[in-house]
Design an enzyme around this catalytic site. Structure first.
Site, PDB file in Angstrom:
ATOM      1  N   ASP A  30       0.853  -1.187   0.000  1.00  0.00           N
ATOM      2  CA  ASP A  30       0.000   0.000   0.000  1.00  0.00           C
ATOM      3  C   ASP A  30       0.896   1.246   0.000  1.00  0.00           C
ATOM      4  OD1 ASP A  30      -3.219   0.493   1.040  1.00  0.00           O
ATOM      5  OD2 ASP A  30      -1.827   2.192   1.092  1.00  0.00           O
ATOM      6  N   ILE A  31       0.500   2.235  -0.775  1.00  0.00           N
ATOM      7  CA  ILE A  31       1.303   3.457  -0.904  1.00  0.00           C
ATOM      8  C   ILE A  31       1.304   4.269   0.397  1.00  0.00           C
ATOM      9  CG2 ILE A  31      -0.434   5.102  -1.755  1.00  0.00           C
ATOM     10  CD1 ILE A  31       1.550   5.759  -4.057  1.00  0.00           C
ATOM     11  N   ASN A  87     -12.829  -3.704   2.155  1.00  0.00           N
ATOM     12  CA  ASN A  87     -13.753  -2.608   2.440  1.00  0.00           C
ATOM     13  C   ASN A  87     -14.788  -2.544   1.324  1.00  0.00           C
ATOM     14  OD1 ASN A  87     -12.229  -1.856   4.700  1.00  0.00           O
ATOM     15  ND2 ASN A  87     -10.874  -0.592   3.465  1.00  0.00           N
ATOM     16  N   GLY A  93     -15.624   2.216   3.818  1.00  0.00           N
ATOM     17  CA  GLY A  93     -14.421   2.997   3.550  1.00  0.00           C
ATOM     18  C   GLY A  93     -13.734   2.650   2.244  1.00  0.00           C
ATOM     19  N   GLN A  94     -14.489   2.089   1.273  1.00  0.00           N
ATOM     20  CA  GLN A  94     -13.863   1.748  -0.001  1.00  0.00           C
ATOM     21  C   GLN A  94     -13.576   3.013  -0.809  1.00  0.00           C
ATOM     22  OE1 GLN A  94     -16.078  -1.015  -2.485  1.00  0.00           O
ATOM     23  NE2 GLN A  94     -14.331  -1.336  -3.840  1.00  0.00           N
ATOM     24  N   HIS A 100     -10.095  -5.474  -3.626  1.00  0.00           N
ATOM     25  CA  HIS A 100      -8.773  -5.726  -3.040  1.00  0.00           C
ATOM     26  C   HIS A 100      -8.934  -6.063  -1.573  1.00  0.00           C
ATOM     27  CE1 HIS A 100      -9.725  -1.450  -2.580  1.00  0.00           C
ATOM     28  NE2 HIS A 100      -9.047  -1.496  -1.443  1.00  0.00           N
ATOM     29  N   HIS A 102      -6.864  -5.851   2.081  1.00  0.00           N
ATOM     30  CA  HIS A 102      -5.734  -5.310   2.842  1.00  0.00           C
ATOM     31  C   HIS A 102      -5.180  -6.431   3.713  1.00  0.00           C
ATOM     32  CE1 HIS A 102      -6.675  -0.923   2.202  1.00  0.00           C
ATOM     33  NE2 HIS A 102      -7.850  -1.456   1.916  1.00  0.00           N
TER      34      HIS A 102
END
Ligand code: 5GP
Ligand code: ZN
Length: 114
Positions: A30-31, A87, A93-94, A100, A102
């Site tokens: 994740d960035i 999510n 909170g998408q 995807h 997490h």
């Protein structure tokens, strides 16, 4: 050009730190990590949300979970713990509408999340 950011990562049009990849699945960092280990498990097929899954996607989702156990082993998280979460939509909170999961670990994680 596809405007979906995860499709762009799949196509290598934008860079990502990729830890695993095969014909169906890509895993990258994740960035904006929220834990020492914060990976995104992303089916290569553009599936917008969990609610868009069909029977034909069942195999890739099972495969994704099996690959998560492999990476957990490699990252030394077995026995210690980690979390896999997806999510869905606004209340979940998408932000990116390409399915995807997490994968979070490397520190104690609060439950329930905020
Ligand atoms: P969501 O809220 O949709 O479940 O999470 C999307 C996640 O994607 C966020 O944690 C966000 O930091 C991450 N993200 C957004 N854009 C990029 C990007 O360009 N590269 C990477 N590696 N992660 C991204
Ligand atoms: Zn996409």
């Amino acid at each position: 050009m596809n405007s979906c950011i995860f499709c762009q990562i799949v196509q290598k049009e934008i860079p990502a730190e990729i830890l695993y990849e095969d014909d169906r699945l890509i895993v990258f960092r994740d960035i904006k990590p929220t834990a020492p280990v914060h990976l995104l498990f992303v089916p290569k097929k553009h599936i917008p949300t969990l609610m868009d899954l069909t029977e034909e996607d069942a195999q890739v989702i099972g495969h994704l979970h099996l690959v998560s156990t492999r990476l957990a082993r490699e990252l030394g998280l077995v026995g210690r713990g980690f979390r896999m979460v997806t999510n869905y939509e606004k209340d979940g909170g998408q932000l990116i509408y390409h399915l995807h999961y997490h994968f979070l670990g490397g520190r104690p994680l609060q439950w329930p999340p905020g």
